[in-house]
Enzyme design. Structure first.
Site, PDB file in Angstrom:
ATOM      1  CB  SER A  96      -0.908   0.006   1.228  1.00  0.00           C
ATOM      2  OG  SER A  96      -1.730  -1.125   1.246  1.00  0.00           O
ATOM      3  CE  LYS A 171      -4.994  -1.152   1.286  1.00  0.00           C
ATOM      4  NZ  LYS A 171      -5.940  -2.139   1.798  1.00  0.00           N
ATOM      5  CE  LYS A 240       1.588   2.036   4.735  1.00  0.00           C
ATOM      6  NZ  LYS A 240       0.962   1.096   3.821  1.00  0.00           N
TER       7      LYS A 240
END
Ligand code: NDP
Length: 298
Positions: A96, A171, A240
């Site tokens: 990701s 994503k 993140k």
């Protein structure tokens, strides 16, 4: 087609397992070499000594590391991916990651005659084990069609999203929504608990009403009310992801106060709970601030 898989973490390992046993050679590499050796021994794959060694004979190289930074760092040096990748190969990054990092990586690989797709996944460790992940792909659609049969070993839904970086952007936004649902549901259930509504009653109603989400339908019943909090997806990684989504919105000059606030809340929770905490443990930060616990023995 021969394959290589680099990054055998919580989700990478079960994804890599699906590539083994199909008659095509498979090389495995992991920073902690013992994990690659153990998986290779159990699957008939080859444990590679370095990223270059893993990539040397591979037509399709898959990476699954924490962030684009680690993927980019893996390219360089005498034992790096660029030293092993051959012209005509495809690097599929299931990390990701972030769109800007992907575009930099794609440009460097293109100069070496290697194609790049960003292909992050959704569905969690359970989806990886079942081979039912959703795969969001950015890059040349013709390259995706070449590697689709490989991705189909662990992905049930494989969607071309746009140019390089589009998979990573999508994503990140998906996971920012996950984060919002976790935090919002925690605040709501904490408030209801203090107002005298038991969380199992609240969830029973919400899950038959318009406020329901994956968090309310699955995560809270299975992980919060039981107080099990299994560690399947690190809070550090969700922090993140929300940060990437907030950056995507800023880059696009889209007003996004909720995304920016969610990024801030998850960074605070990450700092408070540390590197190994699971993403759902962020609920405990809300609970502490509220002075109540959602679920558990009554
Ligand atoms: P983990 O933290 O479990 O594993 C990380 C992997 O990256 C390990 O193989 C680790 O090696 C390796 N690694 C870490 N730092 C470096 C480095 N500097 N150089 C080389 N290798 C490194 O992460 P996950 O497997 O959970 O996640 C991987 C990616 O997939 C992340 O981007 C995450 O956001 C995404 N993801 C995860 C999901 C999940 O449910 N877990 C769901 C969907 C996406 P070592 O073994 O040596 O530590």
């Amino acid at each position: 087609m021969s394959h290589a898989f680099l990054g055998l973490g919580a989700i990478g390992a079960p994804m890599a397992r699906h590539l083994a046993g199909h008659g095509a050679p498979l090389a495995l590499w992991n920073r902690t070499a013992e994990k690659a050796a153990a998986l290779a021994a159990g699957t008939g794959a080859r444990a590679a000594a370095t990223p270059a060694d893993a990539a040397r004979d591979a037509d399709v190289v898959i990476t699954c590391l924490p962030t684009s930074r680690e993927v980019e760092a893996l390219l360089d040096g005498p034992h790096g991916l660029l030293a092993g990748l051959r012209r005509g190969a495809v690097l599929v990054d299931c990390t990701s990651g972030d769109p800007a990092g992907s575009r930099r990586i794609a440009a460097r690989l293109a100069a070496a005659g290697v194609a790049f797709l960003d292909a992050p996944v959704s569905g969690g460790v359970a989806g990886a084990e079942a081979g039912t992940l959703t795969v969001m792909v950015g890059g040349d659609p013709a390259v995706l069609e070449r590697v689709r049969p490989v991705l189909a070993r662990f992905g049930a839904k494989i969607v071309h999203c746009g140019p390089v970086g589009a998979g990573h952007a999508l994503k990140a936004v998906n996971n920012a929504l996950l984060a919002m649902h976790i935090w919002g549901t925690a605040e709501g259930l904490a408030a209801l608990a203090k107002a005298g509504v038991r969380p199992e009653v609240a969830l029973d109603v919400i899950n038959a009403s318009s406020g329901r989400s994956n968090a309310s339908m699955n995560l809270f019943p299975d992980r919060v009310l039981t107080r099990a909090f299994p560690r399947t997806f690190r809070l550090a990684l969700l922090d993140k992801d929300v940060g990437i989504a907030a950056q995507v919105a800023r880059d696009a000059k889209v007003p996004s106060p909720l995304l920016q606030l969610t990024a801030e809340l998850f960074t605070l929770a990450h700092h408070e709970l540390g590197e190994v905490a699971d993403h759902v443990e962020a609920v405990q930060v809300v609970e502490r601030q509220a002075g109540t616990v959602i679920g558990g023995p009554s």
